[in-house]
Design an enzyme around this catalytic site. Structure first.
Site, PDB file in Angstrom:
ATOM      1  N   ASP A  17       0.843  -1.199   0.000  1.00 27.19           N
ATOM      2  CA  ASP A  17       0.000   0.000   0.000  1.00 27.19           C
ATOM      3  C   ASP A  17       0.881   1.254   0.000  1.00 27.19           C
ATOM      4  O   ASP A  17       0.380   2.379  -0.056  1.00 27.19           O
ATOM      5  CB  ASP A  17      -1.011  -0.003   1.154  1.00 27.19           C
ATOM      6  CG  ASP A  17      -0.356  -0.089   2.513  1.00 27.19           C
ATOM      7  OD1 ASP A  17       0.892  -0.166   2.587  1.00 27.19           O
ATOM      8  OD2 ASP A  17      -1.099  -0.078   3.518  1.00 27.19           O
ATOM      9  N   SER A  18       2.217   1.064  -0.004  1.00 24.63           N
ATOM     10  CA  SER A  18       3.137   2.184  -0.227  1.00 24.63           C
ATOM     11  C   SER A  18       2.910   2.772  -1.619  1.00 24.63           C
ATOM     12  O   SER A  18       3.405   3.861  -1.922  1.00 24.63           O
ATOM     13  CB  SER A  18       4.600   1.737  -0.068  1.00 24.63           C
ATOM     14  OG  SER A  18       4.857   0.574  -0.825  1.00 24.63           O
ATOM     15  N   ASP A  62      -1.063  -6.108  -0.251  1.00 25.22           N
ATOM     16  CA  ASP A  62      -1.520  -5.484   1.000  1.00 25.22           C
ATOM     17  C   ASP A  62      -3.029  -5.285   0.991  1.00 25.22           C
ATOM     18  O   ASP A  62      -3.585  -4.768   0.004  1.00 25.22           O
ATOM     19  CB  ASP A  62      -0.876  -4.089   1.151  1.00 25.22           C
ATOM     20  CG  ASP A  62       0.409  -4.127   1.949  1.00 25.22           C
ATOM     21  OD1 ASP A  62       0.636  -5.102   2.690  1.00 25.22           O
ATOM     22  OD2 ASP A  62       1.191  -3.160   1.830  1.00 25.22           O
ATOM     23  N   LYS A  77      -1.393  -9.393   2.799  1.00 28.63           N
ATOM     24  CA  LYS A  77      -0.664  -8.950   3.997  1.00 28.63           C
ATOM     25  C   LYS A  77      -1.548  -7.978   4.769  1.00 28.63           C
ATOM     26  O   LYS A  77      -2.199  -7.116   4.172  1.00 28.63           O
ATOM     27  CB  LYS A  77       0.660  -8.285   3.605  1.00 28.63           C
ATOM     28  CG  LYS A  77       1.408  -7.692   4.798  1.00 28.63           C
ATOM     29  CD  LYS A  77       2.868  -7.425   4.488  1.00 28.63           C
ATOM     30  CE  LYS A  77       3.173  -6.144   3.770  1.00 28.63           C
ATOM     31  NZ  LYS A  77       2.718  -4.903   4.453  1.00 28.63           N
ATOM     32  N   GLU A 100      -1.713  -5.560   8.521  1.00 29.84           N
ATOM     33  CA  GLU A 100      -0.922  -4.966   9.607  1.00 29.84           C
ATOM     34  C   GLU A 100      -1.598  -5.212  10.957  1.00 29.84           C
ATOM     35  O   GLU A 100      -2.805  -4.982  11.089  1.00 29.84           O
ATOM     36  CB  GLU A 100      -0.779  -3.456   9.379  1.00 29.84           C
ATOM     37  CG  GLU A 100       0.033  -3.118   8.137  1.00 29.84           C
ATOM     38  CD  GLU A 100       0.242  -1.607   7.958  1.00 29.84           C
ATOM     39  OE1 GLU A 100      -0.169  -0.824   8.824  1.00 29.84           O
ATOM     40  OE2 GLU A 100       0.828  -1.238   6.917  1.00 29.84           O
ATOM     41  N   GLU A 143       8.888  -4.284  10.592  1.00 31.27           N
ATOM     42  CA  GLU A 143       9.357  -2.992  10.068  1.00 31.27           C
ATOM     43  C   GLU A 143       9.906  -2.113  11.185  1.00 31.27           C
ATOM     44  O   GLU A 143       9.252  -1.892  12.208  1.00 31.27           O
ATOM     45  CB  GLU A 143       8.187  -2.281   9.353  1.00 31.27           C
ATOM     46  CG  GLU A 143       8.592  -0.939   8.767  1.00 31.27           C
ATOM     47  CD  GLU A 143       7.613  -0.374   7.743  1.00 31.27           C
ATOM     48  OE1 GLU A 143       6.638  -1.076   7.375  1.00 31.27           O
ATOM     49  OE2 GLU A 143       7.825   0.763   7.312  1.00 31.27           O
TER      50      GLU A 143
HETATM   51  O1  KIV Z   1       3.590  -1.152   1.649  1.00 26.34           O
HETATM   52  C1  KIV Z   1       4.778  -1.510   1.690  1.00 26.34           C
HETATM   53  O2  KIV Z   1       5.589  -1.214   0.806  1.00 26.34           O
HETATM   54  C2  KIV Z   1       5.207  -2.306   2.837  1.00 26.34           C
HETATM   55  C3  KIV Z   1       6.674  -2.536   3.007  1.00 26.34           C
HETATM   56  C4  KIV Z   1       7.335  -1.316   3.501  1.00 26.34           C
HETATM   57  C5  KIV Z   1       6.949  -3.712   3.854  1.00 26.34           C
HETATM   58  O3  KIV Z   1       4.396  -2.737   3.601  1.00 26.34           O
END
Ligand code: KIV
Length: 272
Positions: free
Chosen positions: A52-53, A91, A121, A123, A190
């Site tokens: 989600d980055s 994510d 994934k 959190e 992280e």
């Molecule tokens: O969203 C992302 O890129 C991440 C990484 C920083 C692990 O969750």
């Protein structure tokens, strides 16, 4: 340096657990589009994270909160079309799993069905336990994410190192054990102290993939645009830059602009 390793034709969640058992480190990078994913996959990176980055890197938001499930599915389906070998983890974005386990499952199913990704994934630890269990019961592999969890940035207030204090470190260790016990196949850790990350990795049989968590874990993940030096204002201590694409691209764009203005481009061989 070339490193001897088993030749996996296709990476699965089982391959990653086997790599940990064989002490082979796992490589993971982000990708959000077809072209980048194709290069990352061709380089033999084991896991591609559609993070989600993308909210920061692709859309220019300050946080990861605004990205939607539909946008994540768009990015993930572009990545999936590019890959031959890597495991694609996607994510679940903020707001798509926190309210209740049924919604979490619906979101995970949409990701799997509409993007073709291989795992999701999420959190968090204990607080999302029921959602993780529900997704796992549907046969969808889940990667956990502990330590700095950017979707909770407004709770933390900063992006600094997490779990430096005993109490938070204890909760993190408990959450990691819990995620392994309920069936997650791996965990991202992280920005936590290297000593703590090593302890967590040593206490689990599933792989722990670190970002800013030192080398005592089972693998590493970086945001591709950061390691390529494209996001040049961003230089946290944990980041190693493998290229300076910001400068190279800037120079290429400037050169192109000049060539157009001076009618150097196109020349006689670059036309029909
Ligand atoms: O969203 C992302 O890129 C991440 C990484 C920083 C692990 O969750």
């Amino acid at each position: 340096m070339s490193i001897a390793k088993k030749d996996y034709k296709r990476i699965t969640v089982k391959s990653l657990i086997e790599m940990k058992a064989n002490q082979e480190k796992i490589s993971m990078l982000t990708a959000y589009d077809y072209t980048m994913a194709k290069i990352v996959d061709s380089a033999g990176i084991d896991v591609i994270l559609v993070g989600d980055s993308a909210s920061n890197v692709m859309a220019g938001h300050e946080t990861t909160l605004p990205i939607t499930l539909d946008q994540m599915i768009y990015h993930a389906s572009s990545v999936v079309r590019a890959i031959n070998r890597a495991l694609v983890v996607v994510d679940l974005p903020f707001g798509s799993y926190q309210s209740d386990p049924k919604e979490a499952l619906r979101s995970a199913i949409r990701i799997m069905k509409e993007s073709g990704g291989h795992a999701v994934k999420l959190e968090g630890g204990k607080e999302i336990k029921e959602s993780v269990k529900k997704i796992l019961r549907a046969g969808i592999p889940v990667m956990g994410h502990l330590g700095l969890t950017p979707q909770s940035i407004y709770k933390f207030g900063t992006y600094t190192v997490r779990a430096k204090e005993e109490e938070e470190a204890k909760k993190l260790k408990e959450d990691a054990l819990l995620l392994e016990r309920i069936g997650c196949f791996a965990i991202v850790l992280e920005k936590v102290p290297a000593k703590l990350a090593t302890e967590v990795a040593e206490s689990l049989t599933i792989p722990v993939i670190g970002i800013g968590a030192g080398h005592g874990v089972d693998g590493q993940v970086l945001v591709t645009h950061d390691m390529l030096g494209m996001t040049h204002e961003f230089h946290p201590r944990f980041l190693r830059r493998y290229a300076d694409l910001y400068t190279e691209m800037l120079e290429a764009f400037k050169q192109y602009g000049n060539d157009v203005k001076s009618v150097d481009f196109p020349n006689d061989t670059e036309q029909y």
